[in-house]
Design a protein around this motif. Structure first.
Motif, PDB file in Angstrom:
ATOM      1  N   PHE A 156      -7.035 -11.435  -1.919  1.00 24.02           N
ATOM      2  CA  PHE A 156      -8.152 -11.078  -2.785  1.00 24.02           C
ATOM      3  C   PHE A 156      -7.695 -10.729  -4.199  1.00 24.02           C
ATOM      4  N   ALA A 157      -6.498 -10.168  -4.322  1.00 23.74           N
ATOM      5  CA  ALA A 157      -6.045  -9.663  -5.611  1.00 23.74           C
ATOM      6  C   ALA A 157      -5.334 -10.692  -6.473  1.00 23.74           C
ATOM      7  N   SER A 158      -5.201 -11.938  -5.993  1.00 28.05           N
ATOM      8  CA  SER A 158      -4.603 -12.976  -6.832  1.00 28.05           C
ATOM      9  C   SER A 158      -5.505 -13.193  -8.035  1.00 28.05           C
ATOM     10  N   TYR A 159      -4.997 -12.910  -9.205  1.00 28.34           N
ATOM     11  CA  TYR A 159      -5.853 -12.912 -10.398  1.00 28.34           C
ATOM     12  C   TYR A 159      -6.402 -14.287 -10.749  1.00 28.34           C
ATOM     13  N   ARG A 160      -5.898 -15.337 -10.124  1.00 31.08           N
ATOM     14  CA  ARG A 160      -6.420 -16.678 -10.425  1.00 31.08           C
ATOM     15  C   ARG A 160      -7.677 -17.012  -9.616  1.00 31.08           C
ATOM     16  N   THR A 161      -7.926 -16.288  -8.531  1.00 28.84           N
ATOM     17  CA  THR A 161      -8.978 -16.741  -7.616  1.00 28.84           C
ATOM     18  C   THR A 161     -10.017 -15.680  -7.273  1.00 28.84           C
ATOM     19  N   ASN A 162     -10.012 -14.520  -7.925  1.00 32.18           N
ATOM     20  CA  ASN A 162     -10.927 -13.467  -7.492  1.00 32.18           C
ATOM     21  C   ASN A 162     -11.499 -12.687  -8.675  1.00 32.18           C
ATOM     22  N   PRO A 163     -12.502 -11.837  -8.425  1.00 22.30           N
ATOM     23  CA  PRO A 163     -13.186 -11.133  -9.516  1.00 22.30           C
ATOM     24  C   PRO A 163     -12.580  -9.793  -9.905  1.00 22.30           C
ATOM     25  N   GLN A 203     -15.554  -1.084  -5.981  1.00 23.44           N
ATOM     26  CA  GLN A 203     -16.031  -2.466  -6.060  1.00 23.44           C
ATOM     27  C   GLN A 203     -15.010  -3.458  -5.513  1.00 23.44           C
ATOM     28  N   ILE A 204     -13.730  -3.171  -5.691  1.00 28.82           N
ATOM     29  CA  ILE A 204     -12.701  -4.030  -5.107  1.00 28.82           C
ATOM     30  C   ILE A 204     -12.798  -3.999  -3.577  1.00 28.82           C
ATOM     31  N   LEU A 205     -13.094  -2.836  -3.044  1.00 29.57           N
ATOM     32  CA  LEU A 205     -13.192  -2.695  -1.586  1.00 29.57           C
ATOM     33  C   LEU A 205     -14.514  -3.213  -1.033  1.00 29.57           C
ATOM     34  N   PHE A 206     -15.610  -2.958  -1.757  1.00 31.59           N
ATOM     35  CA  PHE A 206     -16.932  -3.190  -1.177  1.00 31.59           C
ATOM     36  C   PHE A 206     -17.821  -4.166  -1.945  1.00 31.59           C
ATOM     37  N   ILE A 282     -15.462 -14.950   0.508  1.00 36.73           N
ATOM     38  CA  ILE A 282     -14.846 -13.625   0.596  1.00 36.73           C
ATOM     39  C   ILE A 282     -15.198 -12.842  -0.665  1.00 36.73           C
ATOM     40  N   ARG A 283     -15.972 -11.783  -0.495  1.00 30.06           N
ATOM     41  CA  ARG A 283     -16.508 -11.043  -1.642  1.00 30.06           C
ATOM     42  C   ARG A 283     -15.610  -9.906  -2.118  1.00 30.06           C
ATOM     43  N   ASP A 284     -14.814  -9.344  -1.214  1.00 32.57           N
ATOM     44  CA  ASP A 284     -14.066  -8.139  -1.546  1.00 32.57           C
ATOM     45  C   ASP A 284     -12.962  -7.919  -0.507  1.00 32.57           C
ATOM     46  N   VAL A 285     -12.249  -6.821  -0.641  1.00 39.31           N
ATOM     47  CA  VAL A 285     -11.144  -6.531   0.274  1.00 39.31           C
ATOM     48  C   VAL A 285     -11.645  -6.292   1.698  1.00 39.31           C
ATOM     49  N   THR A 286     -12.800  -5.688   1.853  1.00 32.41           N
ATOM     50  CA  THR A 286     -13.344  -5.488   3.199  1.00 32.41           C
ATOM     51  C   THR A 286     -13.573  -6.821   3.893  1.00 32.41           C
ATOM     52  N   ASP A 287     -14.141  -7.797   3.173  1.00 34.01           N
ATOM     53  CA  ASP A 287     -14.292  -9.141   3.740  1.00 34.01           C
ATOM     54  C   ASP A 287     -12.940  -9.745   4.092  1.00 34.01           C
ATOM     55  N   ALA A 288     -11.971  -9.558   3.186  1.00 36.35           N
ATOM     56  CA  ALA A 288     -10.631 -10.116   3.426  1.00 36.35           C
ATOM     57  C   ALA A 288     -10.011  -9.505   4.680  1.00 36.35           C
ATOM     58  N   LEU A 289     -10.245  -8.215   4.904  1.00 40.12           N
ATOM     59  CA  LEU A 289      -9.732  -7.563   6.106  1.00 40.12           C
ATOM     60  C   LEU A 289     -10.475  -8.032   7.357  1.00 40.12           C
ATOM     61  N   PHE A 290     -11.781  -8.254   7.228  1.00 43.29           N
ATOM     62  CA  PHE A 290     -12.539  -8.818   8.352  1.00 43.29           C
ATOM     63  C   PHE A 290     -11.970 -10.180   8.741  1.00 43.29           C
ATOM     64  N   GLN A 291     -11.682 -10.990   7.743  1.00 44.18           N
ATOM     65  CA  GLN A 291     -11.129 -12.309   8.002  1.00 44.18           C
ATOM     66  C   GLN A 291      -9.754 -12.190   8.660  1.00 44.18           C
TER      67      GLN A 291
END
Length: 514
Positions: A156-163, A203-206, A282-291
């Motif tokens: 999620f934190a790759s600055y090329r692919t996320n918000p 916001q990063i988490l949720f 994938i909207r945020d870190v919570t989604d990334a953890l769900f995945q």
């Protein structure tokens, strides 16, 4: 999270004991018990490093004062880079200096990767059935959990692919607007700085929210984090003197209330995410953890790793992700006021490479070596978490000729790595140039700033924290200049607590767009 409050325990403990009618008898009884227990342990700790004598029951706590780092520095001069003290009920080894700390945490990674078995952590485990990654017992289960959490965060934190950058820039703009609204009047920047830092991690988490200040769950989280920080700063004696739980039942109940509120916030968000989860978006870190939790291997399941366990890392991020960044930003504003020549060079470099026609990106750090050097110097000079979270030995280990038994409480004095004259020459001077060599960042010097820890327990959120610090600092400096307020006396004296915060101060901010 919990460890920094240890150092504030003594005044609270002493005041309660003096006010108690049975205080003297209780102290006498506890002294007998303490002496007996210490004698029982002595055979296991014969070869521990030397150290100063402590008091029965409370050990060295009465001598550490309001700023334990200063006292530990005095002990270091007398006893060397490794010495022992008694932390309440626990014998503790204190590690000082870059060489010893790296030798222990990097050279003996496995041996120093444990955590103390704190009373409050056990309570949390009983409440929810799981503990977060930060305080989990080190072993195969922890390694699998760490790897999955790190992969989810990096994805999620790759600055090329996320918000992430968009979230940080949005809150940076909010902070800049707040500064502009002060109309160049003196003001205290603490409250708004804490709010924007908390908003970013939330916001990063949720998920990103344009009107986040109107979100009831967010407002509850902000208040709860403040309550937790206030609680930790006041001290939590039961972690190092478990028997005090009978004396401080009210404080223990308050602690559990804070934890319950935090768990309610996490539960609300996790329920919402579970109902709306889409692996293609994938909207945020919570989604990334769900995945990530859906991809747990049979081997990892065999270690007891579950989707519920994977998601406990959210609590770790919430607890640590806002206070550290907000505190570092406060130090940065203070240094810009007290070092106008540094501020002028930061402005000049930003103006030359970015200008005012666009906002900074994290990629710009490669073109802004002095800005990056200034951030490194802020981290070095402030040492936001000077004693880190306590470690514990996972096995018997030899270090510099000393035998340290399994389960020994280990304090890592990070402040000693940033204030050593033998390493930095003039550690009390704020001088970003120390990190530059031929106009570029000196990587060997940069690696000596270990604000995020070393070894197996290195901060999981280090990458995101670095992105936040650069983006916040660079965008604010692009648009603002900082000036002293009339009559204000500026000092680098810090308030010791969960993090080392500068003493309250007021400043004047002027817009650079004029």
């Amino acid at each position: 999270m919990f460890a920094s409050g240890f150092w504030q325990n003594v005044p609270t403990f002493r005041e309660n004991m003096v006010d108690s009618v049975t205080g003297f008898l209780l102290i006498f009884l506890l002294t007998i018990i303490s002496v007996y227990l210490l004698r029982q342990r002595r055979s296991n700790y014969k070869k521990l490093p030397p150290g100063p004598w402590g008091c029965p029951v409370v050990g060295h706590l009465p001598f550490l004062g309001k700023n334990p780092v200063e006292k530990l520095s005095q002990y270091r001069k007398e006893y060397g880079d490794i010495f022992s003290i008694q932390m309440g009920s626990y014998p503790a080894v204190v590690l000082n200096g870059t060489g010893v700390i790296r030798k222990a945490l990097s050279g003996h990674m496995e041996a120093f990767a444990g955590r103390p078995k704190l009373y409050t952590i056990n309570l949390i485990g009983k409440m929810v059935g799981e503990t977060g990654l930060t305080f989990s017992e080190y072993g195969p289960h922890w390694k699998a959990h760490r790897r999955i959490s790190n992969n989810a965060l990096r994805m999620f934190a790759s600055y090329r692919t996320n918000p992430v950058e968009e979230i940080i820039l949005g809150e940076s703009q909010r902070l800049i607007e707040h500064f502009s609204n002060q109309s160049e009047r003196p003001f205290d920047p603490r409250n708004e700085t804490a709010l924007v830092a908390g908003s970013v991690i939330y916001q990063i988490l949720f998920g990103r929210q344009d009107n986040i200040r109107e979100d009831e769950t967010y407002c509850k989280m902000v208040k709860n984090i403040k309550d937790f920080i206030d609680f930790a700063n006041a001290g939590n004696p039961v972690d190092i003197m478990p028997w005090t739980r009978f004396l401080f039942r009210g404080r223990l109940r308050r602690f559990l209330e804070i934890i319950r509120t935090s768990l309610e916030v996490q539960s609300t968000q996790q329920k919402r995410h579970a109902e709306t989860f889409d692996p293609a978006h994938i909207r945020d870190v919570t989604d990334a953890l769900f995945q990530a939790s859906k991809e747990i291997t049979p081997e990892e399941k065999g270690l007891g790793l579950t989707s519920e366990k994977v998601n406990t890392v959210i609590g770790d991020f919430l607890g640590a992700g806002s206070d550290t960044v907000g505190t570092t930003l406060l130090w940065s504003f203070l240094h810009m006021v007290t070092s106008p020549h540094v501020q002028a060079r930061v402005h000049s470099e930003i103006d030359h490479h970015i200008g005012r026609s666009r906002w900074p990106t994290y990629e710009d750090r490669k073109s802004l070596p002095f800005v990056e050097a200034t951030i490194l110097e802020i981290l070095r000079f402030g040492t936001i978490a000077p004693l880190a979270i306590p470690h514990a030995t996972t096995c018997d280990v030899q270090l510099n000729g000393y035998s340290i038994p399994k389960d020994t409480f280990v304090l890592v004095n990070l402040a000693s790595t940033c204030n050593d004259p033998d390493v930095w020459g003039d550690p009390k001077s704020f001088r970003p140039d120390r990190f530059l060599s031929n106009g570029s960042i000196d990587s060997s010097k940069a690696e000596m700033v270990i604000s995020f820890g070393v070894g197996r327990r290195r901060c999981l959120g280090e990458f995101i924290a670095k992105v936040e610090l650069f983006m916040f600092f660079c965008s604010v400096m692009q648009n603002c200049s900082f000036h002293g307020a009339p009559g204000e006396v500026y000092t680098y004296e810090a308030s010791f607590g969960l993090t080392m915060k500068p003493k309250p101060f007021k400043l004047i901010v002027k817009s650079r767009s004029n």
